[in-house]
Design a protein around this motif. Structure first.
Motif, PDB file in Angstrom:
ATOM      1  N   PHE A 168       0.816  -1.208   0.000  1.00 35.09           N
ATOM      2  CA  PHE A 168       0.000   0.000   0.000  1.00 35.09           C
ATOM      3  C   PHE A 168       0.853   1.262   0.000  1.00 35.09           C
ATOM      4  CE2 PHE A 168      -3.579  -2.670   0.642  1.00 35.09           C
ATOM      5  CZ  PHE A 168      -4.708  -1.897   0.396  1.00 35.09           C
ATOM      6  N   GLY A 169       2.190   1.101  -0.060  1.00 30.57           N
ATOM      7  CA  GLY A 169       3.064   2.265  -0.095  1.00 30.57           C
ATOM      8  C   GLY A 169       2.728   3.230  -1.214  1.00 30.57           C
ATOM      9  N   PRO A 170       2.571   2.756  -2.463  1.00 30.56           N
ATOM     10  CA  PRO A 170       2.286   3.688  -3.560  1.00 30.56           C
ATOM     11  C   PRO A 170       0.988   4.476  -3.394  1.00 30.56           C
ATOM     12  CG  PRO A 170       3.130   1.626  -4.430  1.00 30.56           C
ATOM     13  CD  PRO A 170       2.902   1.406  -2.961  1.00 30.56           C
ATOM     14  N   VAL A 171      -0.056   3.853  -2.851  1.00 35.02           N
ATOM     15  CA  VAL A 171      -1.306   4.593  -2.686  1.00 35.02           C
ATOM     16  C   VAL A 171      -1.198   5.567  -1.522  1.00 35.02           C
ATOM     17  CG1 VAL A 171      -2.591   3.036  -1.123  1.00 35.02           C
ATOM     18  CG2 VAL A 171      -3.812   4.351  -2.860  1.00 35.02           C
ATOM     19  N   ILE A 172      -0.468   5.197  -0.474  1.00 34.90           N
ATOM     20  CA  ILE A 172      -0.254   6.116   0.646  1.00 34.90           C
ATOM     21  C   ILE A 172       0.528   7.336   0.181  1.00 34.90           C
ATOM     22  CG2 ILE A 172       0.912   6.389   2.877  1.00 34.90           C
ATOM     23  CD1 ILE A 172       0.270   3.426   3.434  1.00 34.90           C
ATOM     24  N   ALA A 178      -5.672   4.667  -6.350  1.00 37.15           N
ATOM     25  CA  ALA A 178      -6.340   3.602  -5.601  1.00 37.15           C
ATOM     26  C   ALA A 178      -5.541   2.329  -5.828  1.00 37.15           C
ATOM     27  CB  ALA A 178      -7.778   3.422  -6.085  1.00 37.15           C
ATOM     28  N   THR A 179      -5.847   1.314  -5.068  1.00 39.54           N
ATOM     29  CA  THR A 179      -5.162   0.035  -5.277  1.00 39.54           C
ATOM     30  C   THR A 179      -6.149  -1.107  -5.146  1.00 39.54           C
ATOM     31  OG1 THR A 179      -3.132  -1.184  -4.769  1.00 39.54           O
ATOM     32  CG2 THR A 179      -4.438  -0.443  -2.898  1.00 39.54           C
ATOM     33  N   ALA A 180      -6.026  -2.085  -6.039  1.00 40.54           N
ATOM     34  CA  ALA A 180      -6.823  -3.304  -5.951  1.00 40.54           C
ATOM     35  C   ALA A 180      -6.096  -4.258  -5.022  1.00 40.54           C
ATOM     36  CB  ALA A 180      -6.994  -3.918  -7.338  1.00 40.54           C
ATOM     37  N   ALA A 181      -6.801  -4.787  -4.049  1.00 41.60           N
ATOM     38  CA  ALA A 181      -6.129  -5.544  -2.997  1.00 41.60           C
ATOM     39  C   ALA A 181      -7.055  -6.625  -2.450  1.00 41.60           C
ATOM     40  CB  ALA A 181      -5.688  -4.589  -1.885  1.00 41.60           C
ATOM     41  N   THR A 182      -6.749  -7.074  -1.251  1.00 35.93           N
ATOM     42  CA  THR A 182      -7.561  -8.049  -0.529  1.00 35.93           C
ATOM     43  C   THR A 182      -7.765  -7.557   0.895  1.00 35.93           C
ATOM     44  OG1 THR A 182      -5.667  -9.323   0.285  1.00 35.93           O
ATOM     45  CG2 THR A 182      -6.576  -9.951  -1.881  1.00 35.93           C
ATOM     46  N   ASP A 183      -8.547  -8.307   1.664  1.00 35.31           N
ATOM     47  CA  ASP A 183      -8.790  -7.917   3.052  1.00 35.31           C
ATOM     48  C   ASP A 183      -7.506  -7.889   3.868  1.00 35.31           C
ATOM     49  OD1 ASP A 183      -8.492 -10.676   2.879  1.00 35.31           O
ATOM     50  OD2 ASP A 183     -10.066 -11.133   4.332  1.00 35.31           O
ATOM     51  N   THR A 184      -6.608  -8.861   3.640  1.00 27.69           N
ATOM     52  CA  THR A 184      -5.354  -8.893   4.411  1.00 27.69           C
ATOM     53  C   THR A 184      -4.433  -7.756   3.995  1.00 27.69           C
ATOM     54  OG1 THR A 184      -4.487 -10.538   2.854  1.00 27.69           O
ATOM     55  CG2 THR A 184      -5.441 -11.358   4.907  1.00 27.69           C
ATOM     56  N   GLY A 185      -4.431  -7.434   2.692  1.00 31.99           N
ATOM     57  CA  GLY A 185      -3.636  -6.297   2.248  1.00 31.99           C
ATOM     58  C   GLY A 185      -4.109  -5.006   2.880  1.00 31.99           C
ATOM     59  N   LEU A 186      -5.440  -4.833   2.943  1.00 32.40           N
ATOM     60  CA  LEU A 186      -6.010  -3.643   3.571  1.00 32.40           C
ATOM     61  C   LEU A 186      -5.653  -3.587   5.050  1.00 32.40           C
ATOM     62  CD1 LEU A 186      -7.819  -1.155   3.575  1.00 32.40           C
ATOM     63  CD2 LEU A 186      -9.805  -2.673   3.757  1.00 32.40           C
ATOM     64  N   TYR A 187      -5.681  -4.723   5.698  1.00 30.46           N
ATOM     65  CA  TYR A 187      -5.327  -4.797   7.128  1.00 30.46           C
ATOM     66  C   TYR A 187      -3.893  -4.298   7.351  1.00 30.46           C
ATOM     67  CZ  TYR A 187      -4.055  -7.044  11.580  1.00 30.46           C
ATOM     68  OH  TYR A 187      -3.587  -7.303  12.849  1.00 30.46           O
ATOM     69  N   ILE A 188      -2.969  -4.781   6.529  1.00 32.89           N
ATOM     70  CA  ILE A 188      -1.571  -4.372   6.659  1.00 32.89           C
ATOM     71  C   ILE A 188      -1.410  -2.895   6.299  1.00 32.89           C
ATOM     72  CG2 ILE A 188       0.752  -4.714   5.723  1.00 32.89           C
ATOM     73  CD1 ILE A 188       0.017  -7.682   5.395  1.00 32.89           C
ATOM     74  N   GLY A 189      -2.125  -2.460   5.256  1.00 30.49           N
ATOM     75  CA  GLY A 189      -2.052  -1.060   4.872  1.00 30.49           C
ATOM     76  C   GLY A 189      -2.476  -0.133   5.996  1.00 30.49           C
ATOM     77  N   ARG A 190      -3.536  -0.496   6.680  1.00 31.35           N
ATOM     78  CA  ARG A 190      -4.008   0.341   7.792  1.00 31.35           C
ATOM     79  C   ARG A 190      -2.987   0.386   8.925  1.00 31.35           C
ATOM     80  NH1 ARG A 190     -10.319  -1.504   7.099  1.00 31.35           N
ATOM     81  NH2 ARG A 190     -11.069   0.503   6.300  1.00 31.35           N
ATOM     82  N   LEU A 191      -2.300  -0.714   9.158  1.00 34.89           N
ATOM     83  CA  LEU A 191      -1.257  -0.727  10.180  1.00 34.89           C
ATOM     84  C   LEU A 191      -0.084   0.165   9.793  1.00 34.89           C
ATOM     85  CD1 LEU A 191      -1.103  -4.534  11.141  1.00 34.89           C
ATOM     86  CD2 LEU A 191      -2.159  -2.673  12.447  1.00 34.89           C
ATOM     87  N   ASN A 192       0.092   0.368   8.477  1.00 25.74           N
ATOM     88  CA  ASN A 192       1.230   1.146   7.981  1.00 25.74           C
ATOM     89  C   ASN A 192       0.878   2.585   7.636  1.00 25.74           C
ATOM     90  OD1 ASN A 192       3.032  -1.010   8.226  1.00 25.74           O
ATOM     91  ND2 ASN A 192       2.517  -1.812   6.208  1.00 25.74           N
ATOM     92  N   GLY A 193      -0.238   3.067   8.173  1.00 24.69           N
ATOM     93  CA  GLY A 193      -0.548   4.477   8.027  1.00 24.69           C
ATOM     94  C   GLY A 193      -1.422   4.842   6.855  1.00 24.69           C
ATOM     95  N   LEU A 194      -2.240   3.924   6.391  1.00 28.18           N
ATOM     96  CA  LEU A 194      -3.096   4.189   5.241  1.00 28.18           C
ATOM     97  C   LEU A 194      -4.109   5.296   5.513  1.00 28.18           C
ATOM     98  CD1 LEU A 194      -3.996   3.437   2.389  1.00 28.18           C
ATOM     99  CD2 LEU A 194      -5.411   1.612   3.381  1.00 28.18           C
TER     100      LEU A 194
END
Length: 324
Positions: A168-172, A178-194
């Motif tokens: 999720f670095g590029p979208v942040i 935007a980025t096409a992802a999955t639930d786990t990707g979104l979970y990690i993105g939120r932990l990384n400051g999304l």
């Protein structure tokens, strides 16, 4: 006398273990990803021995999406593809004779995520935008195309950019809208400051499974006893991860490439455990299909021009190997 008896017993145990090791049948999975924490039930084989207990020597070939999993299987690098329905539909559309033997994740976990303020709340808002995907042959791209076609858009109406797995670095940073992802990707993105985001869940439009096990029809016909044991072992491993998520999270620290944080592993594993279950699996058991849902997906892909031929998923889905 006692020492001789113990020595004989030890020799017997050693002999049995050597024979059993020699008698293991090798089954290699072509994965859609590298060894990441959400597939810890597979990665835990050296620790738990689920497959060995059923006479299977497990192999794993990493991939870069569901399409690459099917390609690796068809090339002979693996026996079983761990792939998504969209990639399966496309392979069938291209004339491959494949069968789906196990429903890994009945729930569709694909999504498109955009930070609030980017002007993206619905699929129609993606027109003219730059959108990240894990890879060009991943389920993220295929499900993105489905969302676009559903609102009358095509791939030519957006710019697709490969950003890598769970990235999720590029979208942040604003490199993509935007980025096409999955639930786990979104979970990690939120932990990384999304931050605050709008999420377009594909399941709201089409809740086909996220992943299924697929083999060629020829391999299926020739190896039913082996595949039956393979699926029993996989289901045992999946049930273990559902029942013991904390143990799985600990094992992921050493077995996965992205699992250094045990607490993060636990969050990912719990999400994946949810996607492994549905009303159908709660009635019939893990791995069972709702064939009508897969047929609806194939029909939708045909209607939107994502495939060119009608598919009969009742011919593709086989259930005789799924453990009862």
């Amino acid at each position: 006398m006692m020492l001789r008896a113990l020595a004989a017993l030890a020799a017997l145990v050693l002999s049995v273990s050597q024979v059993s090791a020699q008698d293991l049948d090798k089954v290699t999975i072509a994965g859609w990803s590298k060894p990441i924490s959400e597939i810890t039930n597979i990665l835990a084989e050296p620790d738990k021995g689920f497959f060995k207990a059923h006479g299977i020597e497990l192999g794993y070939v990493p991939g870069t999406g569901g399409g690459s999993a099917i390609t690796n299987m068809l090339s002979g690098a693996a026996d079983v593809a761990f792939t998504d329905p969209a990639s399966l539909y496309q392979a069938l559309d291209q004339g491959e004779d494949l069968v789906a033997i196990y429903n890994i994740y009945p729930q569709n976990v694909f999504n498109v995520v955009a930070p609030v303020g980017r002007g993206i709340e619905t699929a129609a808002d993606l027109k003219g935008k730059t959108i990240g995907v894990y890879s060009l042959n991943s389920g993220t791209r295929q499900n993105l195309l489905f969302l676009l076609h559903q609102v009358g858009l095509t791939e030519q109406d957006v710019t697709i950019q490969v950003t890598g797995l769970l990235n999720f670095g590029p979208v942040i940073q604003g490199q993509v809208d935007a980025t096409a992802a999955t639930d786990t990707g979104l979970y990690i993105g939120r932990l990384n400051g999304l931050g605050e985001v709008n999420v377009i869940n594909v399941a709201d439009s089409l809740n086909v499974p996220t992943d299924v096990f697929v083999v060629t029809r020829a391999y299926y016909e020739a190896n039913k006893p082996i595949l039956r044991r393979f699926l029993q072992a996989y289901r045992d491993s999946a049930q273990w991860m559902i029942d013991n998520p904390q143990e799985a999270a600990k094992i992921a620290v050493t077995r996965s490439i992205n699992g250094r944080d045990e607490a993060v592993n636990l969050g990912i594993i719990e999400l994946r455990n949810l996607s492994a279950q549905s009303e159908t699996t709660r009635t019939k058991g893990l791995g069972h299909f709702d064939v009508d849902v897969l047929q609806d997906g194939a029909d939708a892909f045909l209607a939107q021009g994502l495939i060119s031929s009608a598919l009969d998923m009742r011919r593709v889905v086989v259930t005789d190997l799924i453990p009862e």
